[in-house]
Motif scaffolding. Sequence first.
Motif, mmCIF file in Angstrom:
data_model
loop_
_atom_site.group_PDB
_atom_site.id
_atom_site.type_symbol
_atom_site.label_atom_id
_atom_site.label_comp_id
_atom_site.label_asym_id
_atom_site.label_seq_id
_atom_site.Cartn_x
_atom_site.Cartn_y
_atom_site.Cartn_z
ATOM 1 N N SER A 113 0.822 -1.204 0.000
ATOM 2 C CA SER A 113 0.000 0.000 0.000
ATOM 3 C C SER A 113 0.862 1.263 0.000
ATOM 4 C CB SER A 113 -0.951 0.018 1.194
ATOM 5 O OG SER A 113 -0.238 0.197 2.370
ATOM 6 N N VAL A 165 2.125 3.398 -3.607
ATOM 7 C CA VAL A 165 1.487 4.530 -4.275
ATOM 8 C C VAL A 165 2.302 5.822 -4.092
ATOM 9 C CG1 VAL A 165 0.031 5.111 -2.318
ATOM 10 C CG2 VAL A 165 -0.721 5.685 -4.580
ATOM 11 N N ILE A 186 2.705 9.055 -6.590
ATOM 12 C CA ILE A 186 2.181 10.395 -6.278
ATOM 13 C C ILE A 186 3.301 11.418 -6.280
ATOM 14 C CG2 ILE A 186 1.008 11.800 -4.574
ATOM 15 C CD1 ILE A 186 -0.532 9.572 -3.667
ATOM 16 N N ALA A 194 -0.847 10.726 -11.402
ATOM 17 C CA ALA A 194 -0.673 10.520 -9.964
ATOM 18 C C ALA A 194 -2.010 10.534 -9.249
ATOM 19 C CB ALA A 194 0.243 11.592 -9.397
ATOM 20 N N LEU A 195 -2.909 11.474 -9.632
ATOM 21 C CA LEU A 195 -4.215 11.545 -8.974
ATOM 22 C C LEU A 195 -5.007 10.272 -9.227
ATOM 23 C CD1 LEU A 195 -5.387 15.191 -9.586
ATOM 24 C CD2 LEU A 195 -4.335 14.201 -7.576
ATOM 25 N N ALA A 205 -6.320 7.491 -6.236
ATOM 26 C CA ALA A 205 -7.707 7.066 -6.055
ATOM 27 C C ALA A 205 -7.860 5.580 -6.316
ATOM 28 C CB ALA A 205 -8.603 7.866 -6.983
ATOM 29 N N VAL A 225 -6.259 3.289 -3.454
ATOM 30 C CA VAL A 225 -7.016 3.288 -2.208
ATOM 31 C C VAL A 225 -8.281 2.452 -2.357
ATOM 32 C CG1 VAL A 225 -8.315 4.734 -0.628
ATOM 33 C CG2 VAL A 225 -6.075 5.433 -1.353
ATOM 34 N N GLU A 229 -7.334 -1.360 -2.479
ATOM 35 C CA GLU A 229 -6.773 -1.905 -1.255
ATOM 36 C C GLU A 229 -7.854 -2.407 -0.310
ATOM 37 O OE1 GLU A 229 -4.227 1.002 0.499
ATOM 38 O OE2 GLU A 229 -2.862 0.379 -1.079
ATOM 39 N N ARG A 255 -12.305 2.272 -18.673
ATOM 40 C CA ARG A 255 -12.420 3.707 -18.517
ATOM 41 C C ARG A 255 -12.359 3.993 -17.019
ATOM 42 N NH1 ARG A 255 -17.524 4.670 -21.061
ATOM 43 N NH2 ARG A 255 -18.230 4.881 -18.919
ATOM 44 N N GLN A 304 -15.439 3.298 -14.922
ATOM 45 C CA GLN A 304 -15.722 1.862 -14.867
ATOM 46 C C GLN A 304 -14.836 1.183 -13.825
ATOM 47 O OE1 GLN A 304 -14.855 1.024 -18.960
ATOM 48 N NE2 GLN A 304 -17.008 1.035 -19.535
ATOM 49 N N ARG A 350 -16.179 2.007 -10.416
ATOM 50 C CA ARG A 350 -17.423 1.272 -10.182
ATOM 51 C C ARG A 350 -17.115 -0.172 -9.816
ATOM 52 N NH1 ARG A 350 -20.053 -1.924 -13.626
ATOM 53 N NH2 ARG A 350 -22.189 -2.439 -13.055
ATOM 54 N N GLY A 395 -0.787 4.266 4.628
ATOM 55 C CA GLY A 395 -1.310 3.722 3.381
ATOM 56 C C GLY A 395 -2.627 4.323 2.952
ATOM 57 N N ALA A 396 -3.453 4.797 3.884
ATOM 58 C CA ALA A 396 -4.763 5.296 3.476
ATOM 59 C C ALA A 396 -4.965 6.768 3.834
ATOM 60 C CB ALA A 396 -5.858 4.443 4.112
ATOM 61 N N VAL A 419 -2.399 9.183 2.242
ATOM 62 C CA VAL A 419 -2.545 9.265 0.781
ATOM 63 C C VAL A 419 -3.623 10.277 0.430
ATOM 64 C CG1 VAL A 419 -3.263 8.024 -1.272
ATOM 65 C CG2 VAL A 419 -1.753 6.933 0.314
ATOM 66 N N LEU A 420 -4.786 10.166 1.117
ATOM 67 C CA LEU A 420 -5.882 11.085 0.822
ATOM 68 C C LEU A 420 -5.528 12.512 1.229
ATOM 69 C CD1 LEU A 420 -8.839 8.795 1.787
ATOM 70 C CD2 LEU A 420 -7.979 9.348 -0.452
ATOM 71 N N LEU A 467 -2.475 13.816 1.286
ATOM 72 C CA LEU A 467 -1.543 14.303 0.273
ATOM 73 C C LEU A 467 -2.304 14.707 -0.982
ATOM 74 C CD1 LEU A 467 1.495 14.589 -0.080
ATOM 75 C CD2 LEU A 467 1.543 12.320 -1.043
ATOM 76 N N PHE A 468 -3.280 13.867 -1.333
ATOM 77 C CA PHE A 468 -4.157 14.095 -2.477
ATOM 78 C C PHE A 468 -4.792 15.483 -2.377
ATOM 79 C CE2 PHE A 468 -7.954 13.305 -4.964
ATOM 80 C CZ PHE A 468 -7.572 12.341 -5.876
ATOM 81 N N MET A 492 -2.164 18.403 -2.429
ATOM 82 C CA MET A 492 -1.636 18.638 -3.768
ATOM 83 C C MET A 492 -2.615 19.406 -4.636
ATOM 84 S SD MET A 492 0.499 15.284 -4.996
ATOM 85 C CE MET A 492 -0.947 14.646 -5.718
ATOM 86 N N MET A 493 -3.916 19.121 -4.446
ATOM 87 C CA MET A 493 -4.925 19.740 -5.293
ATOM 88 C C MET A 493 -5.196 21.187 -4.898
ATOM 89 S SD MET A 493 -6.294 17.422 -7.363
ATOM 90 C CE MET A 493 -8.050 17.570 -7.561
ATOM 91 N N GLN A 529 -23.821 6.639 -17.208
ATOM 92 C CA GLN A 529 -23.952 5.451 -18.022
ATOM 93 C C GLN A 529 -24.827 4.462 -17.279
ATOM 94 O OE1 GLN A 529 -20.322 3.302 -18.358
ATOM 95 N NE2 GLN A 529 -20.936 2.311 -20.257
ATOM 96 N N ILE A 545 -25.334 1.009 -16.651
ATOM 97 C CA ILE A 545 -24.473 -0.147 -16.902
ATOM 98 C C ILE A 545 -25.281 -1.340 -17.395
ATOM 99 C CG2 ILE A 545 -22.838 -1.752 -15.858
ATOM 100 C CD1 ILE A 545 -21.682 0.959 -16.023
#
Lengths: 340, 203
Positions: free
Chosen positions: A127, A130, A134, A149-150, A154, A157, A160, A303, A306, A309, B64-65, B68-69, B71-72, B75-76, B178, B180
Motif C-alpha cells: 500500500s 502509491v 504520487i 498521480a491523482l 484514487a 485506495v 486496497e 475507462r 468503470q 465502479r 497507506g490510506a 494518501v488522501l 496528500l491528495f 496537492m490539489m 452510463q 451499466i
Amino acid sequence: MNSFSYLNDLIIPGVIIIAQIMAVLMPVLISVAFLVYAERKVLALIQLRRGPNVVGPFGILQSFADALKLLTKENIVPANSNKIVFLLAPIITMVLSLAGWAVIPFAPNWVIADINVGIMYLFAVSSLGVYGIIMAGWASNSQYPFLGALRSAAQMVSYEVSIGFVIITVLLCVGSLNLSKIVEAQETVWFAIPLLPMFVVFFISALAETNRLPFDLPEDESTLVAGFFTEYSSASFVLFFLGEYASMILMSSMTVILFMGGWLPPFDIFPLNVVPGVIWFVIKVIFILFLFIWVRGTFPRYRYDQLMRLGWKIFLPLSLLWVVLTAGFLIVFDMVPNSL
Amino acid sequence: MYLYSITFYIFSLVAILSALMVISARNPVHSVLFLILSFVNASGLFVLLGAEFLAMILVVVYVGAVAVLFLFVVMMLDINFVKLREGFLQYLPFGALLGVVLIVELGILFLTKSFSENSLSLFVQSPQINEVENTKLIGQVLYTDYFYLFQISGLILLVAMVGSITLTLRDRGQVKRQNISSQNFIDAKNAIEKKKIKLGEGI
C-alpha cells in the motif's frame, strides 16, 4: 567489551543477513529482466509477431541491452520540477517493491524474516507503493504526470479495501498472520478451491494495485502520454520500470502464498512430492505472471469511472459478503482453526 | 543489543526531526511527506517494542490510506504560501501552551514511582517469534472486555461516514451517467439496424 563480542554480536549476523538479502534480491532482479523479455515474447505470440529475436539466442538478452542503453543516457531533470522529490520518487518505488521480499517464504524455513504479522507487512508495503507514483506526478510539475498521480492515488485506495477483505477471508481459515502458517494450512486443499471468488477478486485487484492492464490508467499512454513517468528518463526511468515489475512478481508470490499453496505440490503423491518446494513455488509464480501478461494481451483498457465502479460497487460488497459467509460457515460447521 | 540501541536512536531521531520539519517546512506537500516519514519511524519504534501488529496497522491505516488522501487534498489545493505564514505569531501562544501541557503530562507519567518501577526497560525486547502473537492478545481483550467500546467506536465511525456523505452528496443537475445494465444487455439484435440501400444513393 572486546573485539570478539563485536564479531559475534554484530559482524557475523550482519554478514549472514546481507548474504540472505543478496540471495533473494539478485534472483528477483534477474527474473525482472526475463519477465520483461517473456512479456514481449508472449504479447508478440498473441499478436502474431516475432517479438525480440536479435540480441542473444532467441533475443533472450534484449532486456539487458535495453537496460544498458537506458543507463548510459543522460538523466534529464525538468527545470521547474521539485528536484529532491523528483529524484526520490523512483528510489522509493524501487525500494518498496524489494522490501516486501523480506517475508516471502520460498520453501519451508526459506525466509529472511519469519515474522508473525507477515501478511500485514506485505499489505503495508504494497500500500506504500502509491507514494512513489504520487511523488513522481507532483514533483514533475507537469499536467500529464499530475493527472496520472491523482488517478493512481484514487485507484490504489479503492482496490486496497477489497484486497484487505480478501486477506481477512484467508486469515479466518488459517488463524494466523504468519505467511508460513498460511501455506501450511493449505496442505489438505488450496484456498483457491473453496475461496474461488475471492481468488478472482484478489487477482483482479492485484492487477489494479500494480497498475497493469486493463487498469493501467496512471500511465495510460493513449490519453496521458506516459502518465506519472512522462518526465523521467535514463536511470530514474529504469528504477520505475524495475520497481513496477518487481512488485508484479511480489503480488504474484502473494497470490501463490494466499491461494495456491505456496511451496506445496498440487497432490501429495510420489513423483510430485520429491520435487523441492522452491521449484513448485517458482512454477506457480510463473503461472500467475503468465496470467498477468495474458490479460494484458486480451482485454481493452477500462475507462476510469468503470474502474471505480468495479472497485467500490462490485468488489467491495462481494468481498464483504464473503467475509461474513466464511465466518458463518466456519462457526456453523465448527471448523474454526484451533490456534484462533 | 548494540544493534537494538542503534536502531532505536535512529528511529527516534528521524521521527523527531521529521516531526519538526512537518511544522517548519515551507511547502505543505513537503510537510505531508515529512509527516509520513514520521509515521513510518513511529511504526519502527513499535516494532522495537515488540508491538508488531500496532506497527503494521499504523503503516496500513495512517500511511497507506489516511496520508494518501491527505496528500491528495494538499496537492490539489491552490495554497497561498505567504498568507499561510501570516498567522504564525498569532497562534504561537496557543500551540506553545498545548506543547507545555503535553510535556507536563508525560513528565507526571514517567516520574511517578509506580510507573518508573516497571519502567519501559522491562518491555524493551526485540519481538520474539513463536511466542503468543500480540495480534491474538489484542483480539482476546478487544472482543471480550472492551466489546461495547469497540461497538461504540464502530457506530461513531458509521455516523461520521453518513455525515460526510450527506454533506457532499448533492444533485449536480445535468450529469450524463452510463446505465451499466442497459449497456450490458446490448447485443447484435438491438444495436444494429439492417437497411437496404440502393446502389449509388447512400442513406
